[in-house]
Each structure stands twice: as C-alpha cells, then as structure tokens.
Design a protein around this motif. Sequence first.
Motif, mmCIF file in Angstrom:
data_model
loop_
_atom_site.group_PDB
_atom_site.id
_atom_site.type_symbol
_atom_site.label_atom_id
_atom_site.label_comp_id
_atom_site.label_asym_id
_atom_site.label_seq_id
_atom_site.Cartn_x
_atom_site.Cartn_y
_atom_site.Cartn_z
ATOM 1 N N PRO A 51 0.799 -1.231 0.000
ATOM 2 C CA PRO A 51 0.000 0.000 0.000
ATOM 3 C C PRO A 51 0.832 1.281 0.000
ATOM 4 C CG PRO A 51 -1.030 -1.606 1.437
ATOM 5 C CD PRO A 51 0.270 -2.201 0.988
ATOM 6 N N TRP A 52 2.008 1.294 0.642
ATOM 7 C CA TRP A 52 2.784 2.536 0.645
ATOM 8 C C TRP A 52 3.549 2.770 -0.662
ATOM 9 C CZ3 TRP A 52 3.591 -1.200 4.527
ATOM 10 C CH2 TRP A 52 4.702 -2.026 4.356
ATOM 11 N N ASP A 53 3.340 1.887 -1.644
ATOM 12 C CA ASP A 53 3.809 2.178 -3.002
ATOM 13 C C ASP A 53 2.839 3.095 -3.739
ATOM 14 O OD1 ASP A 53 6.246 0.699 -3.090
ATOM 15 O OD2 ASP A 53 5.105 -1.167 -3.305
ATOM 16 N N SER A 54 1.687 3.354 -3.123
ATOM 17 C CA SER A 54 0.721 4.278 -3.730
ATOM 18 C C SER A 54 1.324 5.672 -3.812
ATOM 19 C CB SER A 54 -0.573 4.327 -2.909
ATOM 20 O OG SER A 54 -1.172 3.050 -2.844
ATOM 21 N N GLY A 55 1.125 6.318 -4.958
ATOM 22 C CA GLY A 55 1.666 7.663 -5.115
ATOM 23 C C GLY A 55 1.706 8.097 -6.575
ATOM 24 N N VAL A 56 2.491 9.130 -6.831
ATOM 25 C CA VAL A 56 2.626 9.703 -8.171
ATOM 26 C C VAL A 56 4.002 9.317 -8.724
ATOM 27 C CG1 VAL A 56 2.651 11.822 -9.536
ATOM 28 C CG2 VAL A 56 1.115 11.616 -7.566
ATOM 29 N N TYR A 57 4.015 8.818 -9.952
ATOM 30 C CA TYR A 57 5.247 8.366 -10.608
ATOM 31 C C TYR A 57 5.483 9.198 -11.870
ATOM 32 C CZ TYR A 57 5.047 4.196 -7.601
ATOM 33 O OH TYR A 57 5.022 3.336 -6.522
ATOM 34 N N TRP A 58 6.762 9.425 -12.193
ATOM 35 C CA TRP A 58 7.109 10.166 -13.404
ATOM 36 C C TRP A 58 8.541 9.815 -13.807
ATOM 37 C CZ3 TRP A 58 7.117 12.225 -8.547
ATOM 38 C CH2 TRP A 58 8.286 12.854 -8.112
ATOM 39 N N ARG B 131 18.667 13.607 -16.399
ATOM 40 C CA ARG B 131 19.772 14.119 -15.595
ATOM 41 C C ARG B 131 19.723 15.642 -15.448
ATOM 42 N NH1 ARG B 131 22.974 9.941 -18.113
ATOM 43 N NH2 ARG B 131 23.326 11.363 -19.864
ATOM 44 N N ASP B 132 19.225 16.343 -16.489
ATOM 45 C CA ASP B 132 19.194 17.807 -16.425
ATOM 46 C C ASP B 132 17.904 18.349 -15.832
ATOM 47 O OD1 ASP B 132 17.453 17.245 -18.424
ATOM 48 O OD2 ASP B 132 18.460 18.388 -19.991
ATOM 49 N N GLY B 133 17.043 17.464 -15.282
ATOM 50 C CA GLY B 133 15.854 17.919 -14.571
ATOM 51 C C GLY B 133 14.575 17.951 -15.370
ATOM 52 N N ALA B 134 14.610 17.560 -16.660
ATOM 53 C CA ALA B 134 13.382 17.511 -17.463
ATOM 54 C C ALA B 134 12.487 16.380 -16.954
ATOM 55 C CB ALA B 134 13.715 17.307 -18.935
ATOM 56 N N THR B 135 11.166 16.581 -17.013
ATOM 57 C CA THR B 135 10.224 15.591 -16.493
ATOM 58 C C THR B 135 9.215 15.186 -17.558
ATOM 59 O OG1 THR B 135 8.801 17.351 -15.635
ATOM 60 C CG2 THR B 135 10.434 16.415 -14.115
ATOM 61 N N SER B 136 8.625 14.005 -17.359
ATOM 62 C CA SER B 136 7.620 13.475 -18.273
ATOM 63 C C SER B 136 6.226 13.695 -17.686
ATOM 64 C CB SER B 136 7.853 11.978 -18.486
ATOM 65 O OG SER B 136 7.537 11.272 -17.278
ATOM 66 N N ASN B 137 5.247 13.037 -18.295
ATOM 67 C CA ASN B 137 3.903 13.013 -17.712
ATOM 68 C C ASN B 137 3.948 12.249 -16.394
ATOM 69 O OD1 ASN B 137 4.449 10.626 -19.424
ATOM 70 N ND2 ASN B 137 2.448 9.946 -18.674
ATOM 71 N N SER B 138 2.996 12.498 -15.530
ATOM 72 C CA SER B 138 2.923 11.802 -14.240
ATOM 73 C C SER B 138 1.718 10.864 -14.221
ATOM 74 C CB SER B 138 2.829 12.800 -13.082
ATOM 75 O OG SER B 138 1.668 13.602 -13.226
ATOM 76 N N ILE B 139 1.849 9.785 -13.453
ATOM 77 C CA ILE B 139 0.805 8.764 -13.341
ATOM 78 C C ILE B 139 0.560 8.465 -11.869
ATOM 79 C CG2 ILE B 139 0.298 6.318 -13.724
ATOM 80 C CD1 ILE B 139 1.649 6.528 -16.421
ATOM 81 N N SER B 140 -0.702 8.423 -11.487
ATOM 82 C CA SER B 140 -1.077 8.086 -10.109
ATOM 83 C C SER B 140 -1.415 6.602 -10.026
ATOM 84 C CB SER B 140 -2.277 8.914 -9.647
ATOM 85 O OG SER B 140 -1.947 10.284 -9.599
ATOM 86 N N ILE B 141 -0.818 5.919 -9.053
ATOM 87 C CA ILE B 141 -1.054 4.488 -8.844
ATOM 88 C C ILE B 141 -1.501 4.284 -7.398
ATOM 89 C CG2 ILE B 141 0.023 2.205 -8.728
ATOM 90 C CD1 ILE B 141 1.833 3.020 -11.004
ATOM 91 N N THR B 142 -2.545 3.486 -7.232
ATOM 92 C CA THR B 142 -3.066 3.159 -5.909
ATOM 93 C C THR B 142 -2.939 1.657 -5.684
ATOM 94 O OG1 THR B 142 -4.676 4.967 -5.981
ATOM 95 C CG2 THR B 142 -5.080 3.210 -4.383
ATOM 96 N N VAL B 143 -2.288 1.292 -4.598
ATOM 97 C CA VAL B 143 -2.163 -0.124 -4.213
ATOM 98 C C VAL B 143 -3.030 -0.342 -2.974
ATOM 99 C CG1 VAL B 143 -0.596 -1.972 -3.523
ATOM 100 C CG2 VAL B 143 0.190 -0.206 -5.123
#
Length: 269
Positions: free
Chosen positions: A85-92, A96-108
């Motif tokens: 359950p504590w793997d629940s959260g937001v993933y992205w 290396r230079d700080g650029a980010t992708s889309n984010s995905i929410s996962i609930t366990v």
Amino acid sequence: MEKTSLLLLFLGSLLCCTTNQARLTVSPSSSQLFEGDSVSLSCEEDDSSAGWTVRRNTTKRWTSQCGVKWGKAAGSSCIISLTVPWDSGVYWCESRDGATSNSISITVTGGAVILQSPVLPVMEGHDVTLHCKTKTSNLPAAFYKDGSLIRTEPTGHMTIHHVSKSDEGLYKCDISSHGESPPSWISVTGEPTTTAPPAAYVAPSLIFRLVCHLVVVCPYFISTLLMVSLYRHRSTGNDIPVSVATAPPNQAEQGLDDDYDDVTTEHQF
C-alpha cells in the motif's frame, strides 16, 4: 567548401543540445493494483543518452528514484515485484538535467476490490471500459461517478461510449459482499486538431541555450570566414601583371633610318 563545412558544424552544435520529452507507461495499464501485484514502469524516450529514470512521490511523501530503497532499475525502466500500500503515489520520469515526463497516479490496496481504469487521459470521442474485479473472479458490480450511481453491470465491466469532457470525474465500483474499490480519477483530453497548429512554443531554457551558442560560435564563424577571404585575396594579389611597352625611337636611330633610305635610293637604276 570551407563555408559549407563551418555552417554544418554550427547547425550541428545547436541540434545536439535539444532534448526529447519522455513518456511514462505502466504495465499492466491500470491505476489500481492489489497488494502483492507486480508492476513495470518504463520511460519511453528517443534519446537514451539523456539518462531518464523513474521517480515517485508516495503517500509518505518520500521522493526518490527507482532502485533507491524501492523497485529494481533496468535502464530507463523500473520493476516493482511485490507492491504494498505505501507504493501508492505519483510516478514520473526525470532526466539528468531535470526535465520531467507526464505523471501517473497508482493506488495499491489491501482490499478485496479494485477498479481497473486507464492510467493516461482518455481521448475525447473514444470509448473507455472500466473493470471492477476481485482477486479471483469478475462479479456483478455497481459503478459510481462523483458519488452517484451510474448503473449496475452483471459482467463486472462498464463501457462509456464516445467519451466527452462531461465524463471526466472520480469513479469507483462496488461488489456486493466483497466491498468497494478505492476511487480513481479519469481525465479526458481533447481530440487532436487536423489543422496546422499555431507557432510552436519554445521553452525559455532552449532560447537561452540558443543565445549562448550564438554568442560563442558566431564570432569564431565570422572570423574564420574573414581569414579565408583575406587568404584568397592575398593569393590573387601576388601575381603582378607585367606589360611590355615599346619605347619610341630616339633621334640617332631616326637619323640612321633616314640615311639608309637615301643610300637605297641612290643605287636604283
């Protein structure tokens, strides 16, 4: 030839500094998982040299990258073999230079029911199917949106046809005698346009990088062109044209010519 080579080097130095955006995908493609399930997250990118890694911010507010106390990193992918359950959260994904992708929410969840729904926004006009399931089987389930009952489906799955913005909201399901699932937010994105888009947005960082390249490279480029031009001018200037001029005859030579003409005349018969 020299001008063409220098121009190609200049353009190449600009192009090599552009970065491509990564996209995070999840397998299985579900925003909810049972405790103990395995999940694979991958950063899909065009430039592997950017060093994309999977990161997360969990319900315990821990922000860290895959392989540091959680998950197993494999290049730009991450595998969680046994979710809790504590793997629940937001993933992205993050480079290396700080650029980010889309984010995905996962609930366990440690409960008995989950709602399988898309992890990515649904395209407007498309169909979407929601699955309400237990660990063992699919049973009749009631589906809710924003707390209101939509309908009950005997097969345990519900399809929404021709999704529109009004279908965006918080969904959950309930299976009698088993319980209800955690809620999941379903996002709807607009249909991509077929007309020519307006002028593309250029990130400020890219503009700054372009200006830096112009400041550094342009003086070198211009000075090199001037040196080549001066070298060519000197090469053509060393060949001094030589003209042959015939001096007019002086008085002595003119007198000899006149005497010669007189002698010739006297010997004529």
